[in-house]
Design a protein around this motif. Structure first.
Motif, PDB file in Angstrom:
ATOM      1  N   ILE A 113      -3.527  -5.707  -8.456  1.00 16.83           N
ATOM      2  CA  ILE A 113      -2.800  -4.759  -7.731  1.00 16.83           C
ATOM      3  C   ILE A 113      -2.957  -5.045  -6.390  1.00 16.83           C
ATOM      4  CG2 ILE A 113      -3.070  -2.289  -7.307  1.00 16.83           C
ATOM      5  CD1 ILE A 113      -4.315  -1.754 -10.038  1.00 16.83           C
ATOM      6  N   ASN A 114      -4.220  -5.469  -5.727  1.00 18.70           N
ATOM      7  CA  ASN A 114      -4.176  -5.629  -4.469  1.00 18.70           C
ATOM      8  C   ASN A 114      -3.111  -6.800  -4.079  1.00 18.70           C
ATOM      9  OD1 ASN A 114      -4.995  -6.559  -1.970  1.00 18.70           O
ATOM     10  ND2 ASN A 114      -7.249  -6.541  -2.153  1.00 18.70           N
ATOM     11  N   GLU A 154     -10.673   4.740 -16.241  1.00 21.07           N
ATOM     12  CA  GLU A 154     -10.924   3.137 -16.847  1.00 21.07           C
ATOM     13  C   GLU A 154     -10.574   3.081 -18.592  1.00 21.07           C
ATOM     14  OE1 GLU A 154     -14.358   1.454 -16.055  1.00 21.07           O
ATOM     15  OE2 GLU A 154     -14.421   1.884 -14.090  1.00 21.07           O
ATOM     16  N   LYS A 212      -7.982  -5.115 -10.525  1.00 16.61           N
ATOM     17  CA  LYS A 212      -8.077  -4.941  -9.078  1.00 16.61           C
ATOM     18  C   LYS A 212      -7.447  -5.954  -8.051  1.00 16.61           C
ATOM     19  CE  LYS A 212     -11.966  -1.614  -8.980  1.00 16.61           C
ATOM     20  NZ  LYS A 212     -13.527  -1.561  -8.425  1.00 16.61           N
ATOM     21  N   GLU A 213      -7.674  -7.070  -8.524  1.00 19.31           N
ATOM     22  CA  GLU A 213      -7.187  -8.044  -7.808  1.00 19.31           C
ATOM     23  C   GLU A 213      -5.708  -8.163  -7.932  1.00 19.31           C
ATOM     24  OE1 GLU A 213      -9.047 -11.817  -8.804  1.00 19.31           O
ATOM     25  OE2 GLU A 213     -11.075 -10.980  -8.307  1.00 19.31           O
ATOM     26  N   LYS A 244      -7.708  -1.498  -0.303  1.00 18.56           N
ATOM     27  CA  LYS A 244      -8.982  -0.959  -1.108  1.00 18.56           C
ATOM     28  C   LYS A 244      -8.610  -0.181  -2.463  1.00 18.56           C
ATOM     29  CE  LYS A 244     -13.180   1.348  -1.309  1.00 18.56           C
ATOM     30  NZ  LYS A 244     -14.112   2.693  -0.826  1.00 18.56           N
ATOM     31  N   ILE A 245      -8.999  -0.861  -3.596  1.00 19.45           N
ATOM     32  CA  ILE A 245      -8.240  -0.289  -4.723  1.00 19.45           C
ATOM     33  C   ILE A 245      -9.666   0.419  -5.402  1.00 19.45           C
ATOM     34  CG2 ILE A 245      -7.392  -0.854  -7.284  1.00 19.45           C
ATOM     35  CD1 ILE A 245      -5.599  -1.650  -4.825  1.00 19.45           C
ATOM     36  N   ASP A 246      -9.319   1.672  -6.010  1.00 25.65           N
ATOM     37  CA  ASP A 246     -10.139   2.378  -6.447  1.00 25.65           C
ATOM     38  C   ASP A 246      -9.695   3.142  -7.989  1.00 25.65           C
ATOM     39  OD1 ASP A 246     -12.537   3.848  -7.384  1.00 25.65           O
ATOM     40  OD2 ASP A 246     -11.963   5.654  -5.853  1.00 25.65           O
ATOM     41  N   ILE A 247     -10.009   2.344  -9.088  1.00 25.81           N
ATOM     42  CA  ILE A 247      -9.370   3.030 -10.089  1.00 25.81           C
ATOM     43  C   ILE A 247     -10.500   3.869 -10.835  1.00 25.81           C
ATOM     44  CG2 ILE A 247      -9.019   2.320 -12.632  1.00 25.81           C
ATOM     45  CD1 ILE A 247      -8.177  -0.677 -11.564  1.00 25.81           C
ATOM     46  N   MET A 289     -12.100  -5.539 -15.201  1.00 24.23           N
ATOM     47  CA  MET A 289     -11.624  -4.553 -14.142  1.00 24.23           C
ATOM     48  C   MET A 289     -11.395  -5.209 -12.970  1.00 24.23           C
ATOM     49  SD  MET A 289     -11.158  -1.413 -13.607  1.00 24.23           S
ATOM     50  CE  MET A 289     -12.015  -0.146 -14.690  1.00 24.23           C
ATOM     51  N   ASN A 290     -12.143  -6.102 -12.520  1.00 25.14           N
ATOM     52  CA  ASN A 290     -11.911  -6.655 -11.335  1.00 25.14           C
ATOM     53  C   ASN A 290     -10.860  -7.528 -11.310  1.00 25.14           C
ATOM     54  OD1 ASN A 290     -14.393  -5.926 -10.143  1.00 25.14           O
ATOM     55  ND2 ASN A 290     -15.587  -7.538 -10.784  1.00 25.14           N
TER      56      ASN A 290
END
Length: 76
Positions: free
Chosen positions: A8-9, A70, A5-6, A64-67, A1-2
């Motif tokens: 996408i960021n 999941e 997020k990285e 700031k990414i908020d998925i 998951m991290n």
């Protein structure tokens, strides 16, 4: 998951930086950033906002990414 997020960021940050660079090259203040500096720049220099100040502006974007769902994410 991290990792997702990285990625996408990084993707969003890179795209925004490219977009902002193009806007600066074309002197197009589409986000209206000049409004934040209207009171700080002398009136006689406001006409040069895009050519002098905007072109030299540096932007630091923080994403700031908020998925929230999941369930269907794939990592490859």
């Amino acid at each position: 998951m991290n990792l997702i997020k990285e990625e996408i960021n990084t993707l969003i940050s890179e795209r925004y930086n490219k977009l902002f660079t193009k806007l600066q090259e074309n002197e197009a203040d589409v986000f209206g950033m000049g409004q934040f500096f209207r009171n700080q720049i002398p009136r006689d220099e406001l006409k040069n906002w895009r050519s002098d100040y905007f072109k030299n502006m540096k932007i630091n974007i923080n994403v700031k990414i908020d998925i929230q769902n999941e369930g269907h994410l794939k990592t490859t």
